[in-house]
Every structure is written in C-alpha cells, then in structure tokens.
Design a protein around this motif. Structure first.
Motif, PDB file in Angstrom:
ATOM      1  N   GLU A 160      19.749 -88.175  67.648  1.00 61.17           N
ATOM      2  CA  GLU A 160      19.336 -89.589  67.186  1.00 61.17           C
ATOM      3  C   GLU A 160      20.445 -90.637  66.774  1.00 61.17           C
ATOM      4  OE1 GLU A 160      16.202 -88.875  64.322  1.00 61.17           O
ATOM      5  OE2 GLU A 160      15.167 -87.314  65.596  1.00 61.17           O
ATOM      6  N   CYS A 161      21.719 -90.042  66.225  1.00 59.84           N
ATOM      7  CA  CYS A 161      22.640 -90.712  65.976  1.00 59.84           C
ATOM      8  C   CYS A 161      23.713 -90.886  67.130  1.00 59.84           C
ATOM      9  CB  CYS A 161      23.305 -90.160  64.904  1.00 59.84           C
ATOM     10  SG  CYS A 161      24.900 -91.153  64.204  1.00 59.84           S
ATOM     11  N   GLY A 162      24.026 -89.947  67.468  1.00 58.89           N
ATOM     12  CA  GLY A 162      25.194 -89.746  68.537  1.00 58.89           C
ATOM     13  C   GLY A 162      26.307 -90.789  68.636  1.00 58.89           C
ATOM     14  N   ILE A 187      31.043 -84.412  58.188  1.00 56.26           N
ATOM     15  CA  ILE A 187      30.032 -85.183  57.973  1.00 56.26           C
ATOM     16  C   ILE A 187      30.062 -86.699  58.614  1.00 56.26           C
ATOM     17  CG2 ILE A 187      28.587 -86.031  55.956  1.00 56.26           C
ATOM     18  CD1 ILE A 187      29.879 -84.262  54.104  1.00 56.26           C
ATOM     19  N   CYS A 188      28.806 -86.765  59.314  1.00 56.30           N
ATOM     20  CA  CYS A 188      28.750 -88.164  59.996  1.00 56.30           C
ATOM     21  C   CYS A 188      28.982 -89.183  58.854  1.00 56.30           C
ATOM     22  CB  CYS A 188      27.627 -87.949  60.998  1.00 56.30           C
ATOM     23  SG  CYS A 188      27.523 -89.752  61.581  1.00 56.30           S
ATOM     24  N   PRO A 189      29.674 -90.106  59.078  1.00 55.97           N
ATOM     25  CA  PRO A 189      29.811 -91.500  58.084  1.00 55.97           C
ATOM     26  C   PRO A 189      28.536 -92.195  58.335  1.00 55.97           C
ATOM     27  CG  PRO A 189      31.826 -91.435  59.227  1.00 55.97           C
ATOM     28  CD  PRO A 189      30.809 -90.295  59.980  1.00 55.97           C
ATOM     29  N   GLU A 190      27.908 -92.141  59.529  1.00 52.72           N
ATOM     30  CA  GLU A 190      26.662 -92.861  59.772  1.00 52.72           C
ATOM     31  C   GLU A 190      25.300 -92.357  59.289  1.00 52.72           C
ATOM     32  OE1 GLU A 190      26.771 -96.061  61.298  1.00 52.72           O
ATOM     33  OE2 GLU A 190      24.695 -96.369  61.433  1.00 52.72           O
ATOM     34  N   CYS A 191      25.139 -91.237  59.563  1.00 55.73           N
ATOM     35  CA  CYS A 191      23.787 -90.404  59.396  1.00 55.73           C
ATOM     36  C   CYS A 191      23.835 -89.454  58.319  1.00 55.73           C
ATOM     37  CB  CYS A 191      23.165 -89.908  60.717  1.00 55.73           C
ATOM     38  SG  CYS A 191      23.847 -88.586  61.397  1.00 55.73           S
ATOM     39  N   GLY A 192      25.108 -88.983  58.109  1.00 59.51           N
ATOM     40  CA  GLY A 192      25.140 -88.045  57.030  1.00 59.51           C
ATOM     41  C   GLY A 192      24.935 -86.439  57.527  1.00 59.51           C
ATOM     42  N   PHE A 205      32.497 -86.989  67.535  1.00 58.40           N
ATOM     43  CA  PHE A 205      31.187 -87.119  68.184  1.00 58.40           C
ATOM     44  C   PHE A 205      29.935 -86.741  67.356  1.00 58.40           C
ATOM     45  CE2 PHE A 205      27.854 -86.334  71.371  1.00 58.40           C
ATOM     46  CZ  PHE A 205      28.003 -87.525  72.142  1.00 58.40           C
ATOM     47  N   CYS A 206      29.137 -87.521  66.872  1.00 66.52           N
ATOM     48  CA  CYS A 206      27.985 -86.850  66.161  1.00 66.52           C
ATOM     49  C   CYS A 206      26.936 -86.286  67.075  1.00 66.52           C
ATOM     50  CB  CYS A 206      27.185 -88.023  65.230  1.00 66.52           C
ATOM     51  SG  CYS A 206      25.907 -87.521  64.396  1.00 66.52           S
ATOM     52  N   GLN A 207      26.790 -84.950  66.625  1.00 67.35           N
ATOM     53  CA  GLN A 207      25.848 -83.978  67.393  1.00 67.35           C
ATOM     54  C   GLN A 207      24.313 -84.393  67.171  1.00 67.35           C
ATOM     55  OE1 GLN A 207      27.524 -80.796  68.986  1.00 67.35           O
ATOM     56  NE2 GLN A 207      29.068 -82.485  68.992  1.00 67.35           N
TER      57      GLN A 207
END
Ligand SMILES: [Zn+2]
Ligand SMILES: [Zn+2]
Length: 504
Positions: free
Chosen positions: A266-268, A228-233, A261-263
């Motif tokens: 919009e976050c990345g 899970i991305c800590p930034e955008c979930g 690396f967030c896929q």
C-alpha cells in the motif's frame, strides 16, 4: 580422493568449479588431500627468528611469512600447481602492497631460503594466493593448507555447499540440491559475520580476501537489513544492492539513486540513502559489534547496556534489522548463561520464547537452509524445551536437524537427543522429516589415510621431500572418529560463543 566437479572458465570469476552431475542434499562433491600443508606453529630456530624480525620491521603478521618456508621447500611439481591458483592483485601504490613487498624481498634473500631459488615476485604471489585460497584444517587453528581442486570452489554468502575438514582432507557436501552445471559455492566467512548486511560483508571480504562479493545474496535486496519506512512505519523497508551476479566480481555497477524500497504494497515508496540516517546505523553497528561480538576481552559492560542497546536498535533501525537480531541473540545467550550457572536471569522465560520465535522467523527470511539457521533453530528449541513448550521445541528441532545431519554426517549426540525429543513430543510429519538420513556417501574402506612429512629443517638445503604427500590406501576408514571429535569441538565452540554473548 574423488571429485564430481568440472573446472570451467566463467566470465569474471576466472576458473570455477561446477557440478558434474545433479546432487542431493548431503552428497559429497569433493574429497581431496592437501597440495601443500602449512603448519602455523613457530619453531625455535634462527630462520623463524629472522622471519619474525622481518615481519616486525614491515608491519606484517608473522604468520603471513611462515608459509614461505614450506613453499620454498616444496617440490617443483607442487610449485607449478600453486602457480595455477588465482592471484588477487593489490594496488601497487597502496600501503599493504608496500608492506608485503618490503617483507618478501628480504625473505627471498634469507640464506636458508635463497638456495631454493624462489624470487621475491613469486613469494609475493604465493602470499596473495594464500589470502584467497587457504583452508583451515586439523583443529582449525594450528594448520592451514592449499587444496588444488578445492581452491576452484568460489565464495558465496548464500552457498550451496559446506566445506569440512575431515582429518586433513577437504570435503565439500551439498547443503541444498544442486543441478549439473551449477557453480559449486561455499562461504569464506562464517558465524555472525554471515548475519551482517551486504555492505558489511563486502567490506569484510574485501579486507580479508581482496574481492568485492557479487554473489546472489550480495546483488539482490538485503534481507538482513530491513529498516523502518519513514513514510508508513512498516518494518520491511529494504535496500536493493548494486552489482550484477557473478561469483567473484570486482566492480559492482553503481547503485540507483533511490535504493530503499518499502515492501508494504500500500506504500511502496522509494528512498535515497540520505533519507535513512546511515550515520546512526553505522554508529550502532560499531557499538554492537565492539561491545558484544568482538574477540577482544572486555572487562566491564554496564549491566543496563544490553537492554538499552536492544531498545535503541529496535527504535532506530527496526525489528528486522540484523543488529537488533544480534542483540536479541545476545540477550538469549545471557539468559542461558545465567540459568546454567544457577543465577537468576534478568529476563523472563516468556521474553526468551518471544525472542526465540523472532530469531527463527528472521532466519527463515535472511538465511534459509544454512548452518546459521540450524544453529539458531537448535538454540531456540532448547529454550522451548527448558520452558516446557513441546510444540515449539519439536518444530524448531525439526528445522535444525536436516542441515546438522549434513554437517555431522548423520551422526552426532545433539541429533540423537533432538530426534528422541521429537519422537516423544512431535507430530508424525515432524518425526518423518527429522529421522530421514541425509545422503552422505559412506566412503567405507576406500578412505585413504594421508600422512605428511613436513618438518622444516634449518640446514639451508631445499629438499624435494618436504610437503610431499604420501597416500596409504590400505588403511581403514577414518570418518566416525573424526566426526565424533568434530561434534565435540562444535560443542566447545558453542559454549564459548554462549560465554562470549553472555559476558555482561
Ligand atoms: Zn556475497
Ligand atoms: Zn512504507
């Protein structure tokens, strides 16, 4: 016996088999009798007693030493071919080397084997060769063997071939199209081990086969280990693995500072390992594997543990992490076990269908066109069949059949049953896909029946006859009967798996 492979020198990998022509799915690339058969059965003789005593003394598994008998008694011709095999190198200061070294120096001095004149250095090489090159044949537990050409086929966690034991012959079949010159690969690991994350697979291969895998799957983003991305979930944070593609690399290049690396476009955002709670992941891995997928007999699992584990994995790691999917599989297996034994399952049919859908979608990303995917698709299809959702059952059965055809050589009761279901409930397109036979070569009367004389004697005299293979080309085909037996074994294995998953 036939081979459509060339053996070439590749960087890092040493000698490797590459395709001598283009192959379609299902085509056979190699069919080879064993160079050296290695029965694992212990015999009640003083020689086996001595080997057991040496194994105990040096903390080595007995089965590691038994093959020394067959090597010592093999002909010089076979020995010289074995010496051409890839030998992994052990750290000479390491514990494993010391144990092996201690054991083989004593084995070489046993009166029954000493007469063969094989020095301990050669025995040590032989044991290490086995660790990297041995294949299981027969019923998969009693006999292993070395194959001369088969051993040149390298490992990949995302292989283009499957290896089958037909009789005592080793057969490689393409599970995806292969172009001329492409390395032929199959996987040394199987089953749930292939669901594992790249670090977990690498650890396993290093431990069992002494190499750090640098296959395509091990050197790209880890599609089994989304977090899970800590930034955008977002549920698709991916770790990019280090190392350059090679077929048996030993030394992967160091990882970048921010491998996560967030896929989500919009976050990345990128993250370091320190940001990712790796300790929690490690603890969960231990718990899931130990409680639900270990071969050890566990007598009591708390009835609420499976549900809790699934919830924790989902919350801490994410919906697309391999441990979450393993827990989902475990739940489905428990559900089916309960149904089969006439008990009321803890989960509902609707839960089960949702899980089946998630498993199939995950497989499509993590392991497309593999045996693992086919097994899960069949399992999901059976679930949909039980709960009367024919569109889903037909869809999943259609996905399972092509790879199962490669494995069973177009035959198999399960294929016939699924095909009949699709013909009744599926779309015209699905019927076309499911009924298309794969291009397994029918060997007809040309299949040699291989008989082997390989019983060890205890009179201490090395015999050139031992381990020699005699071919009887006049005999008829062996394929259909063996395929049938294999299908039966596969079924038993599956039932065992179900039982294991549903132990709670
Ligand atoms: Zn790999
Ligand atoms: Zn993100």
């Amino acid at each position: 016996f036939f081979s459509d492979m060339d053996v070439v020198e590749l960087p890092v990998v040493w000698r490797a088999a590459v395709a001598a022509r283009n192959f379609e799915v299902g085509e056979e690339i190699l069919r080879e009798p064993p160079l050296l058969l290695l029965p694992k059965i212990r015999q009640d003789t003083p020689l086996f007693d001595s080997l057991d005593a040496i194994a105990n003394k040096h903390h080595v598994a007995e089965k590691v030493l038994y093959p020394c008998i067959y090597y010592c008694r093999a002909s010089e011709e076979i020995k010289s071919k074995v010496k051409e095999f890839y030998v992994p190198r052990l750290d000479e200061d390491g514990l494993q080397y010391k144990r092996y070294h201690g054991a083989v120096t004593e084995v070489a001095e046993l009166p029954e084997l000493k007469a063969s004149g094989v020095p301990w250095e050669e025995l040590l090489d032989f044991i290490l060769i086995l660790r990297c090159n041995v294949h299981m044949i027969g019923d998969g537990t009693k006999t292993s063997a070395l194959f001369y050409l088969g051993s040149k086929v390298t490992h990949s966690c995302d292989p283009n071939c499957m290896a089958l034991a037909i009789g005592i012959q080793l057969v490689y079949r393409a599970i995806r199209p292969i172009v001329k010159g492409e390395p032929i690969t199959f996987s040394y690991i199987s089953g749930f081990d292939l669901w594992k994350s790249t670090p977990a697979r690498r650890e396993l291969l290093l431990d069992q086969r002494f190499f750090t895998c640098c296959c395509l799957r091990c050197t790209r983003e880890d599609r089994c280990r989304y977090r899970i991305c800590p930034e955008c979930g977002d549920q698709n944070l991916c770790r990019y693995e280090s190392g350059q593609l090679s077929y048996m690399g030993q030394d992967p290049t160091p990882p970048t500072d921010t491998p996560w690396f967030c896929q989500n476009a919009e976050c990345g955002k990128k993250f370091k390992d320190e940001d990712m709670d790796l300790e929690v992941e490690k603890a969960l891995q231990y718990n899931v594997l130990e409680n639900f997928f270990s071969t050890k007999q566990i007598t009591s699992v708390h009835p609420e543990l499976p549900q809790t584990m699934l919830k924790v994995c989902e919350e801490k790691l994410g919906r697309n992490h391999w441990l979450t999917l393993l827990m989902i599989y475990s739940h489905m297996a428990m559900h089916h076990t309960a149904l089969n034994s006439g008990q009321k399952p803890l989960s509902t049919g609707k839960d089960c269908l949702v899980w089946a859908d998630r498993l199939c979608k995950w497989m499509e990303v993590a392991m497309p066109n593999t045996m693992q995917q086919a097994v899960i698709a069949k399992f999901a299809g059976q679930t949909a069949e039980v709960y009367g959702v024919p569109e889903l059952a037909s869809l999943w059965f259609t996905r399972a059949i092509p790879v199962l055809r490669v494995h069973h050589g177009n035959h198999g009761k399960d294929i016939r049953e699924m095909l009949a279901y699709i013909e009744e409930h599926g779309s015209p397109e699905q019927i076309v896909v499911a009924s298309k036979p794969c291009r397994v070569i029918d060997m007809g009367k040309n299949v040699p029946v291989v008989s082997v004389k390989n019983s060890p004697t205890t009179n201490g005299k090395p015999s050139n006859d031992e381990g020699k293979i005699t071919e009887a080309p006049e005999a008829g085909p062996v394929d259909p009967a063996v395929t049938k037996k294999q299908a039966k074994r596969e079924k038993i294995k599956e039932q065992r798996k179900l039982r294991k998953g549903g132990r709670a």
